[in-house]
Design a protein around this motif. Sequence first.
Motif, PDB file in Angstrom:
ATOM      1  N   VAL A  97      40.799 -16.173 -18.255  1.00  0.00           N
ATOM      2  CA  VAL A  97      41.518 -14.971 -18.662  1.00  0.00           C
ATOM      3  C   VAL A  97      41.411 -13.965 -17.517  1.00  0.00           C
ATOM      4  CG1 VAL A  97      41.517 -13.023 -20.270  1.00  0.00           C
ATOM      5  CG2 VAL A  97      41.168 -15.347 -21.122  1.00  0.00           C
ATOM      6  N   HIS A  98      42.525 -13.349 -17.192  1.00  0.00           N
ATOM      7  CA  HIS A  98      42.536 -12.314 -16.152  1.00  0.00           C
ATOM      8  C   HIS A  98      43.106 -11.049 -16.756  1.00  0.00           C
ATOM      9  CE1 HIS A  98      41.858 -15.033 -12.654  1.00  0.00           C
ATOM     10  NE2 HIS A  98      42.211 -15.908 -13.591  1.00  0.00           N
ATOM     11  N   LYS A  99      42.502  -9.938 -16.422  1.00  0.00           N
ATOM     12  CA  LYS A  99      43.050  -8.687 -16.942  1.00  0.00           C
ATOM     13  C   LYS A  99      43.360  -7.751 -15.773  1.00  0.00           C
ATOM     14  CE  LYS A  99      42.596  -4.268 -18.083  1.00  0.00           C
ATOM     15  NZ  LYS A  99      41.865  -3.130 -17.512  1.00  0.00           N
ATOM     16  N   PHE A 100      44.595  -7.245 -15.763  1.00  0.00           N
ATOM     17  CA  PHE A 100      44.997  -6.303 -14.725  1.00  0.00           C
ATOM     18  C   PHE A 100      45.258  -4.954 -15.370  1.00  0.00           C
ATOM     19  CE2 PHE A 100      45.964 -10.463 -13.041  1.00  0.00           C
ATOM     20  CZ  PHE A 100      45.528 -10.373 -11.735  1.00  0.00           C
ATOM     21  N   GLY A 101      44.538  -3.936 -14.912  1.00  0.00           N
ATOM     22  CA  GLY A 101      44.656  -2.599 -15.494  1.00  0.00           C
ATOM     23  C   GLY A 101      45.879  -1.857 -14.986  1.00  0.00           C
ATOM     24  N   GLY A 102      46.032  -0.641 -15.489  1.00  0.00           N
ATOM     25  CA  GLY A 102      47.205   0.171 -15.175  1.00  0.00           C
ATOM     26  C   GLY A 102      47.386   0.416 -13.688  1.00  0.00           C
ATOM     27  N   THR A 103      46.286   0.637 -12.972  1.00  0.00           N
ATOM     28  CA  THR A 103      46.407   0.902 -11.532  1.00  0.00           C
ATOM     29  C   THR A 103      46.953  -0.331 -10.826  1.00  0.00           C
ATOM     30  OG1 THR A 103      44.265   1.913 -11.912  1.00  0.00           O
ATOM     31  CG2 THR A 103      45.124   2.044  -9.688  1.00  0.00           C
ATOM     32  N   CYS A 104      46.513  -1.505 -11.256  1.00  0.00           N
ATOM     33  CA  CYS A 104      46.999  -2.749 -10.636  1.00  0.00           C
ATOM     34  C   CYS A 104      48.489  -2.934 -10.913  1.00  0.00           C
ATOM     35  CB  CYS A 104      46.270  -3.969 -11.180  1.00  0.00           C
ATOM     36  SG  CYS A 104      44.495  -3.860 -11.136  1.00  0.00           S
ATOM     37  N   MET A 105      48.961  -2.342 -12.006  1.00  0.00           N
ATOM     38  CA  MET A 105      50.357  -2.529 -12.411  1.00  0.00           C
ATOM     39  C   MET A 105      51.162  -1.251 -12.127  1.00  0.00           C
ATOM     40  SD  MET A 105      50.442  -5.575 -13.880  1.00  0.00           S
ATOM     41  CE  MET A 105      51.871  -5.586 -14.951  1.00  0.00           C
ATOM     42  N   GLY A 106      50.654  -0.431 -11.193  1.00  0.00           N
ATOM     43  CA  GLY A 106      51.197   0.914 -11.024  1.00  0.00           C
ATOM     44  C   GLY A 106      52.614   1.004 -10.479  1.00  0.00           C
ATOM     45  N   THR A 107      53.016   0.072  -9.623  1.00  0.00           N
ATOM     46  CA  THR A 107      54.339   0.141  -8.995  1.00  0.00           C
ATOM     47  C   THR A 107      54.899  -1.272  -8.910  1.00  0.00           C
ATOM     48  OG1 THR A 107      53.359  -0.246  -6.833  1.00  0.00           O
ATOM     49  CG2 THR A 107      53.631   2.061  -7.470  1.00  0.00           C
ATOM     50  N   ALA A 108      56.170  -1.349  -8.488  1.00  0.00           N
ATOM     51  CA  ALA A 108      56.785  -2.673  -8.328  1.00  0.00           C
ATOM     52  C   ALA A 108      55.984  -3.516  -7.329  1.00  0.00           C
ATOM     53  CB  ALA A 108      58.225  -2.508  -7.856  1.00  0.00           C
ATOM     54  N   GLU A 109      55.559  -2.872  -6.231  1.00  0.00           N
ATOM     55  CA  GLU A 109      54.797  -3.630  -5.209  1.00  0.00           C
ATOM     56  C   GLU A 109      53.491  -4.159  -5.814  1.00  0.00           C
ATOM     57  OE1 GLU A 109      55.707  -0.266  -4.491  1.00  0.00           O
ATOM     58  OE2 GLU A 109      57.598  -1.083  -3.733  1.00  0.00           O
ATOM     59  N   ARG A 110      52.868  -3.312  -6.610  1.00  0.00           N
ATOM     60  CA  ARG A 110      51.583  -3.749  -7.176  1.00  0.00           C
ATOM     61  C   ARG A 110      51.790  -4.870  -8.198  1.00  0.00           C
ATOM     62  NH1 ARG A 110      47.853   1.678  -7.475  1.00  0.00           N
ATOM     63  NH2 ARG A 110      47.934   2.060  -5.241  1.00  0.00           N
ATOM     64  N   ILE A 111      52.850  -4.762  -8.969  1.00  0.00           N
ATOM     65  CA  ILE A 111      53.114  -5.845  -9.944  1.00  0.00           C
ATOM     66  C   ILE A 111      53.366  -7.143  -9.178  1.00  0.00           C
ATOM     67  CG2 ILE A 111      54.704  -6.670 -11.734  1.00  0.00           C
ATOM     68  CD1 ILE A 111      55.033  -3.716 -12.601  1.00  0.00           C
ATOM     69  N   GLN A 112      54.070  -7.023  -8.063  1.00  0.00           N
ATOM     70  CA  GLN A 112      54.322  -8.204  -7.237  1.00  0.00           C
ATOM     71  C   GLN A 112      52.990  -8.768  -6.725  1.00  0.00           C
ATOM     72  OE1 GLN A 112      57.466  -9.793  -6.618  1.00  0.00           O
ATOM     73  NE2 GLN A 112      55.920 -11.325  -5.978  1.00  0.00           N
ATOM     74  N   SER A 113      52.069  -7.863  -6.316  1.00  0.00           N
ATOM     75  CA  SER A 113      50.769  -8.352  -5.817  1.00  0.00           C
ATOM     76  C   SER A 113      49.992  -9.058  -6.926  1.00  0.00           C
ATOM     77  CB  SER A 113      49.886  -7.208  -5.314  1.00  0.00           C
ATOM     78  OG  SER A 113      50.576  -6.408  -4.435  1.00  0.00           O
ATOM     79  N   VAL A 114      50.105  -8.520  -8.148  1.00  0.00           N
ATOM     80  CA  VAL A 114      49.430  -9.177  -9.268  1.00  0.00           C
ATOM     81  C   VAL A 114      50.009 -10.584  -9.440  1.00  0.00           C
ATOM     82  CG1 VAL A 114      49.155  -9.150 -11.784  1.00  0.00           C
ATOM     83  CG2 VAL A 114      48.791  -7.054 -10.468  1.00  0.00           C
ATOM     84  N   ALA A 115      51.345 -10.653  -9.377  1.00  0.00           N
ATOM     85  CA  ALA A 115      51.991 -11.974  -9.504  1.00  0.00           C
ATOM     86  C   ALA A 115      51.486 -12.910  -8.403  1.00  0.00           C
ATOM     87  CB  ALA A 115      53.512 -11.814  -9.419  1.00  0.00           C
ATOM     88  N   ASP A 116      51.353 -12.362  -7.195  1.00  0.00           N
ATOM     89  CA  ASP A 116      50.892 -13.196  -6.079  1.00  0.00           C
ATOM     90  C   ASP A 116      49.475 -13.719  -6.334  1.00  0.00           C
ATOM     91  OD1 ASP A 116      53.294 -12.724  -4.899  1.00  0.00           O
ATOM     92  OD2 ASP A 116      52.551 -11.152  -3.533  1.00  0.00           O
ATOM     93  N   ILE A 117      48.635 -12.855  -6.904  1.00  0.00           N
ATOM     94  CA  ILE A 117      47.259 -13.302  -7.199  1.00  0.00           C
ATOM     95  C   ILE A 117      47.297 -14.437  -8.229  1.00  0.00           C
ATOM     96  CG2 ILE A 117      45.079 -12.621  -8.300  1.00  0.00           C
ATOM     97  CD1 ILE A 117      45.431  -9.860  -7.021  1.00  0.00           C
TER      98      ILE A 117
END
Length: 924
Positions: A97-117
């Motif tokens: 299970v992975h949890k990404f908080g609001g800061t990790c999901m803060g912008t389009a770039e960050r959401i993309q980085s989460v997807a990359d992880i």
Amino acid sequence: MGSLALTCSSPSSFLRRVSRANEPRFPISLPSRCLPRSQCSCKPQGWSISTSLRIGCSLERAGNATPKNLHVASIAAVSPEETIENSSLPKGDMWSVHKFGGTCMGTAERIQSVADIVLGDPSERKLVVVSAMSKVTDMMYNLVDRAQSRDDAYLSSLDGVYEKHMLTAKQLLEGDDLVRFLSQLHSDISNLKAMLRAIYIAGHATESFSDFVVGHGELWSAQMLSYVIRKSGRPCSWMDTRDVLIVKPTGANQVDPDYFESGKKLEKWFTGDIADTIIATGFIASTPKNIPTTLKRDGSDFSAAIMGALVKARQVTIWTDVDGVYSADPRKVSEAVILRTLSYQEAWEMSYFGANVLHPRTIIPVMKYNIPILIRNVFNLSAPGTMICQQTGNENGDENSLESCVKAFATIDNLALVNVEGTGMAGVPGTASAIFGTVKDVGANVIMISQASSEHSVCFAVPEEEVKAVSDALESRFRQALDAGRLSKVEVIHNCSILAAVGQKMASTPGVSATLFDSLAKANINVRAIAQGCSEYNITVVLKQENCVRALRAAHSRFYLSKTTLAMGIIGPGLIGSTLLDQLRDQAAVLKDKFNIDLRVMGITGSRAMILSESGIDLTRWRELQKEKAQAADLEKFAQHVHENHFFPNTVLVDCTSDSNVANHYYDWLRKGIHVITPNKKANSGPLDRYLKLRTLQRKSYTHYFYEATVGAGLPIIGTLQGLLETGDKILSIEGIFSGTLSYIFNNFKGTRTFSEVVAEAKAAGYTEPDPRDDLSGTDVARKVIILARESGLKLELSDIQIANLVPEPLRASSSAAEFMNELPNFDGDLSKQRDDAEAAGEVLRYVGVVDIANEKGIVELRRYSKDHPFAQLSGSDNIISFTTMRYKDQPLIVRGPGAGAEVTAGGVFSDILRLASYLGAPS
Ligand SMILES: NC(=O)C1=CN([C@@H]2O[C@H](COP(=O)(O)OP(=O)(O)OC[C@H]3O[C@@H](n4cnc5c(N)ncnc54)[C@H](O)[C@@H]3O)[C@@H](O)[C@H]2O)C=CC1
Ligand SMILES: N[C@@H](CC=O)C(=O)O
Ligand code: NA
């Protein structure tokens, strides 16, 4: 609502559960007795029996039919643990299970980085729990607040929410995905608009309305992320956790997960075509009545932990924006380090004390199944993070070292201590209950409690804002006892903080509390109350808030870094001061690496200008900085800066002036816990009452005052005398050549040389006082005689000493040292004659000081010694001091060597600094 829960531990709770789960939509009738499982034949009209791993049967609703009646076949006793154990989730590969908080999901770039992880690690099945984009939850709460306060701005705020997600989606998605997401977003926003309008009209939002609205942030972020992952070709499902997670409100803005129901729902959810990557909404869930709710504030971590427990995950990773859990708040302790591991209990304790780790409730679900939680930084993938798990072995190296048993330190500010005291409390059962019952009645939260076993007082900490109500209530509750004197007082101590040392192994390691309290004592911090539970996961001390950061730093550096840190302020960067700064510069790295001593010069002040630093002045450039960055000197401000405005618990001010005004501050500094080190003789040779007051204060505090260089510069004169006295020797007399300047002068005042010429040489060599008349007048020697006399127990004033003054009478009033030096050659005759007379008799002139203990007096005079006397054998600026004592009666103890000059004097001051460091805990 598709299935009914038919498992429970008893028929009565079964009845409750079924009826609660189904009312009012599925009215059912239940048999009074259940049949054994093997005889189950229940098939109420409109329902089918679905397979279940847990019990004999569970029921699935077929079509839209409502069951007319229901015959329950069996009731199995199943605990929530078994529910999860037996889950029919896809078996085989483990889930993480992975949890990404609001800061990790803060912008389009960050959401993309989460997807990359997520995409970058194909190793196992992943259930990814996400928060809303940063600030969105606040925006959503704000919408509700505005609507219920009938503020029309809720409409424009809602537009803002739409805009934010629309723009983010446009950056991330394209084609059909974008169309689908925007259409969903649009429809959600329309629904929300209607709902908010209803709230606006009613002027009120129920909790479930509000929860429904705010939960949309997670719905949108999870959908966007799942589209992004799918776009890269990885199959991905998204989960609206309201379909799966069932929680029961427990009051106080908290909910309890219903693992049993949730497990069932999850099992059901998995019967669909589910990909190996699932993006799930954090924070949101449903009530047992299927009403949308939330896990309350910061609930996404909790969602991840519950999901971890439900899928029996291998690990739960909480992705955040820090490298892991620090050993102390890094904003307060610059040396705080990232902890590699923490036990569940330690993490729990840390969270309680306000460390930004995890909410304690996040730990409960995973702890039950031993699932490790890894805290990692989404912005720094190279950092390994902090693993929170069951700890058994020796994770930190040396099992028995203090460093490994105290993991971290945390603080809570804005507390008040309440102390209820009185002889009538001892042995009276019910007193504690009455006290805390009263506290409970005013709704105050008790943070810690301490009671000594004498039972005469109970003391506890509550938040400052609650203490007034608490003390008023206690006074009224115990009015009679107070009036009768059975209770003496209800006392409030305001402005307190708690410092807690946390570590599981403290329980089995002796000396932890001794070390903690020692570090606090050495930083001159007073402890107001102490608590340690039997579990020994933490030791809690209450102290005044103004000392809290210093206490935190002192304790942290003592345990964690085992490094002695000293913040220093150097006053008077003249000859000695600047030489000391250069010596510190050259030696700092060695001290740090080899001896674990971290010396930081936080400020340097002269009489006109000063430079200050927050973390330590670069000593390779202090002279330039003095020109570039100096501000007007202000000794009060200087001392305050060095003492308070830095990351080090221990402060020392080093006075390298010869100014008695600076010496006047020592008392106040010591009282504040600032250590003082000095070569300046003014304090110890100044007014006797001031001296005695200072020494009394020094003796009764843990604050140190060292002054070895005041006599004989770097030679061990003060230390030797103190050693003799402390070991019980009795001093009879001390006699010697105490002046480097006068030693140099008379060692070189030979043949045809003139007195003024040799004085100029001594001044140029840095032996003299800033004004050489202090040496020639005998005052400097008299000061040293006074210092040694007082150290030996004589109560003498400087004026009690007979002094032979070598400054020619007419020059005693010269306005400056320079003018004096200019005039001196005109008065060479007299001393030349004295020298010639002595030489003619085979003798030399020597300027000596004597402490005559028996006669309680001090003498400073020019004496003649035969050429074979030890005093006649000196060279350069040598001092020679002879101690005649009961132990050293026939042969005096003699210390000899250079007793003036920049290097040796600064060296003497430096060694006092290191002595201080070792008193404060540095290795000796
Ligand atoms: N020179 C030597 O061999 C020895 C000197 N000492 C003592 O060391 C101390 C320093 O001596 P030196 O460096 O030779 O003198 P110095 O005159 O070279 O240095 C003193 C410095 O203190 C500064 N100062 C004066 N009043 C100040 C104030 N209120 N605030 C801030 N700064 C102030 C001056 O501007 C000057 O920079 C004296 O107390 C002296 O008795 C002790 C043993 C040996
Ligand atoms: N001026 C003094 C130096 C320090 O005390 C001396 O000459 O001895
Ligand atoms: Na000395």
